[in-house]
Scaffold this motif. Sequence first.
Motif, PDB file in Angstrom:
ATOM      1  N   PRO A 274      17.315  80.377  57.109  1.00 45.21           N
ATOM      2  CA  PRO A 274      18.238  80.634  58.216  1.00 45.21           C
ATOM      3  C   PRO A 274      19.583  79.943  57.994  1.00 45.21           C
ATOM      4  O   PRO A 274      19.614  78.772  57.628  1.00 45.21           O
ATOM      5  N   PRO A 275      20.675  80.663  58.201  1.00 41.48           N
ATOM      6  CA  PRO A 275      22.005  80.073  58.029  1.00 41.48           C
ATOM      7  C   PRO A 275      22.439  79.348  59.296  1.00 41.48           C
ATOM      8  O   PRO A 275      23.399  79.726  59.956  1.00 41.48           O
ATOM      9  N   VAL A 276      21.708  78.305  59.651  1.00 39.44           N
ATOM     10  CA  VAL A 276      21.927  77.681  60.952  1.00 39.44           C
ATOM     11  C   VAL A 276      22.713  76.386  60.916  1.00 39.44           C
ATOM     12  O   VAL A 276      23.142  75.910  61.949  1.00 39.44           O
ATOM     13  N   VAL A 277      22.877  75.795  59.757  1.00 37.87           N
ATOM     14  CA  VAL A 277      23.546  74.502  59.708  1.00 37.87           C
ATOM     15  C   VAL A 277      24.530  74.443  58.546  1.00 37.87           C
ATOM     16  O   VAL A 277      24.355  75.096  57.529  1.00 37.87           O
ATOM     17  N   ALA A 278      25.544  73.648  58.719  1.00 45.02           N
ATOM     18  CA  ALA A 278      26.475  73.370  57.620  1.00 45.02           C
ATOM     19  C   ALA A 278      25.953  72.163  56.850  1.00 45.02           C
ATOM     20  O   ALA A 278      25.357  71.260  57.430  1.00 45.02           O
ATOM     21  N   LEU A 279      26.165  72.168  55.547  1.00 48.96           N
ATOM     22  CA  LEU A 279      25.760  71.033  54.733  1.00 48.96           C
ATOM     23  C   LEU A 279      26.860  69.998  54.704  1.00 48.96           C
ATOM     24  O   LEU A 279      28.038  70.345  54.643  1.00 48.96           O
ATOM     25  N   PRO A 280      26.477  68.718  54.705  1.00 52.64           N
ATOM     26  CA  PRO A 280      27.499  67.695  54.484  1.00 52.64           C
ATOM     27  C   PRO A 280      28.100  67.888  53.091  1.00 52.64           C
ATOM     28  O   PRO A 280      27.447  68.441  52.202  1.00 52.64           O
ATOM     29  N   ALA A 281      29.288  67.454  52.902  1.00 54.13           N
ATOM     30  CA  ALA A 281      29.943  67.596  51.601  1.00 54.13           C
ATOM     31  C   ALA A 281      29.149  66.855  50.534  1.00 54.13           C
ATOM     32  O   ALA A 281      28.729  65.729  50.735  1.00 54.13           O
ATOM     33  N   ALA A 282      28.921  67.525  49.422  1.00 58.25           N
ATOM     34  CA  ALA A 282      28.220  66.932  48.291  1.00 58.25           C
ATOM     35  C   ALA A 282      29.217  66.744  47.161  1.00 58.25           C
ATOM     36  O   ALA A 282      30.191  67.495  47.067  1.00 58.25           O
ATOM     37  N   PRO A 283      28.986  65.757  46.300  1.00 59.79           N
ATOM     38  CA  PRO A 283      29.902  65.551  45.179  1.00 59.79           C
ATOM     39  C   PRO A 283      30.066  66.834  44.366  1.00 59.79           C
ATOM     40  O   PRO A 283      29.081  67.459  43.980  1.00 59.79           O
ATOM     41  N   GLY A 284      31.267  67.255  44.146  1.00 58.20           N
ATOM     42  CA  GLY A 284      31.531  68.451  43.363  1.00 58.20           C
ATOM     43  C   GLY A 284      31.138  69.738  44.056  1.00 58.20           C
ATOM     44  O   GLY A 284      31.116  70.798  43.454  1.00 58.20           O
ATOM     45  N   GLY A 285      30.790  69.685  45.353  1.00 58.28           N
ATOM     46  CA  GLY A 285      30.392  70.876  46.079  1.00 58.28           C
ATOM     47  C   GLY A 285      29.045  71.420  45.655  1.00 58.28           C
ATOM     48  O   GLY A 285      28.775  72.596  45.805  1.00 58.28           O
TER      49      GLY A 285
ATOM     50  N   ARG B  87      15.527  72.678  52.920  1.00 58.36           N
ATOM     51  CA  ARG B  87      14.532  72.947  53.979  1.00 58.36           C
ATOM     52  C   ARG B  87      14.373  71.750  54.909  1.00 58.36           C
ATOM     53  O   ARG B  87      14.279  71.914  56.135  1.00 58.36           O
ATOM     54  N   ARG B  88      14.341  70.528  54.355  1.00 55.41           N
ATOM     55  CA  ARG B  88      14.229  69.332  55.209  1.00 55.41           C
ATOM     56  C   ARG B  88      15.458  69.191  56.103  1.00 55.41           C
ATOM     57  O   ARG B  88      15.342  68.837  57.280  1.00 55.41           O
ATOM     58  N   HIS B  89      16.630  69.459  55.568  1.00 51.55           N
ATOM     59  CA  HIS B  89      17.867  69.348  56.352  1.00 51.55           C
ATOM     60  C   HIS B  89      17.871  70.368  57.490  1.00 51.55           C
ATOM     61  O   HIS B  89      18.204  70.026  58.632  1.00 51.55           O
ATOM     62  N   ILE B  90      17.493  71.598  57.195  1.00 52.86           N
ATOM     63  CA  ILE B  90      17.440  72.627  58.236  1.00 52.86           C
ATOM     64  C   ILE B  90      16.443  72.233  59.313  1.00 52.86           C
ATOM     65  O   ILE B  90      16.731  72.328  60.511  1.00 52.86           O
ATOM     66  N   ALA B  91      15.263  71.748  58.912  1.00 53.00           N
ATOM     67  CA  ALA B  91      14.237  71.348  59.880  1.00 53.00           C
ATOM     68  C   ALA B  91      14.735  70.212  60.768  1.00 53.00           C
ATOM     69  O   ALA B  91      14.533  70.222  61.988  1.00 53.00           O
ATOM     70  N   ALA B  92      15.418  69.242  60.176  1.00 53.15           N
ATOM     71  CA  ALA B  92      15.918  68.108  60.956  1.00 53.15           C
ATOM     72  C   ALA B  92      17.015  68.531  61.927  1.00 53.15           C
ATOM     73  O   ALA B  92      17.086  68.027  63.047  1.00 53.15           O
ATOM     74  N   GLN B  93      17.861  69.471  61.511  1.00 51.48           N
ATOM     75  CA  GLN B  93      18.977  69.905  62.354  1.00 51.48           C
ATOM     76  C   GLN B  93      18.556  70.876  63.445  1.00 51.48           C
ATOM     77  O   GLN B  93      19.243  71.009  64.448  1.00 51.48           O
ATOM     78  N   THR B  94      17.438  71.553  63.259  1.00 53.07           N
ATOM     79  CA  THR B  94      17.005  72.559  64.226  1.00 53.07           C
ATOM     80  C   THR B  94      15.812  72.103  65.062  1.00 53.07           C
ATOM     81  O   THR B  94      15.330  72.866  65.895  1.00 53.07           O
ATOM     82  N   ALA B  95      15.335  70.875  64.833  1.00 54.17           N
ATOM     83  CA  ALA B  95      14.199  70.368  65.611  1.00 54.17           C
ATOM     84  C   ALA B  95      14.626  70.208  67.063  1.00 54.17           C
ATOM     85  O   ALA B  95      15.767  69.833  67.358  1.00 54.17           O
ATOM     86  N   PRO B  96      13.711  70.497  68.006  1.00 50.63           N
ATOM     87  CA  PRO B  96      14.048  70.339  69.411  1.00 50.63           C
ATOM     88  C   PRO B  96      14.369  68.876  69.718  1.00 50.63           C
ATOM     89  O   PRO B  96      13.759  67.971  69.163  1.00 50.63           O
ATOM     90  N   ALA B  97      15.341  68.661  70.571  1.00 50.37           N
ATOM     91  CA  ALA B  97      15.697  67.299  70.990  1.00 50.37           C
ATOM     92  C   ALA B  97      14.565  66.737  71.850  1.00 50.37           C
ATOM     93  O   ALA B  97      13.926  67.467  72.609  1.00 50.37           O
ATOM     94  N   PRO B  98      14.314  65.432  71.746  1.00 50.68           N
ATOM     95  CA  PRO B  98      13.274  64.833  72.600  1.00 50.68           C
ATOM     96  C   PRO B  98      13.658  64.975  74.070  1.00 50.68           C
ATOM     97  O   PRO B  98      14.824  64.897  74.435  1.00 50.68           O
TER      98      PRO B  98
END
Length: 64
Positions: free
Chosen positions: A30-41, A50-61
């Motif tokens: 899913p194209p749901v989140v922007a990635l933080p800038a990485a060295p050299g793009g 997948r871990r980043h998407i899961a962390a960004q889309t997890a329901p808030a407590p």
Amino acid sequence: MSICGRCGAAFGCAMADPGAAEPCWCTALPPVVALPAAPGGACWCPDCLRRHIAAQTAPAPAAE
């Protein structure tokens, strides 16, 4: 082969690696989140993305 901009793992990226006949694996996610800038793009490997998407889309407590 590409190198993950987050963890340094080698992985295949059809957008960056020459000669790929199929779309990149990341286009199925899913194209749901922007990635933080990485060295050299640099792209991220499947595990990191997948871990980043899961962390960004997890329901808030729930607030108490």
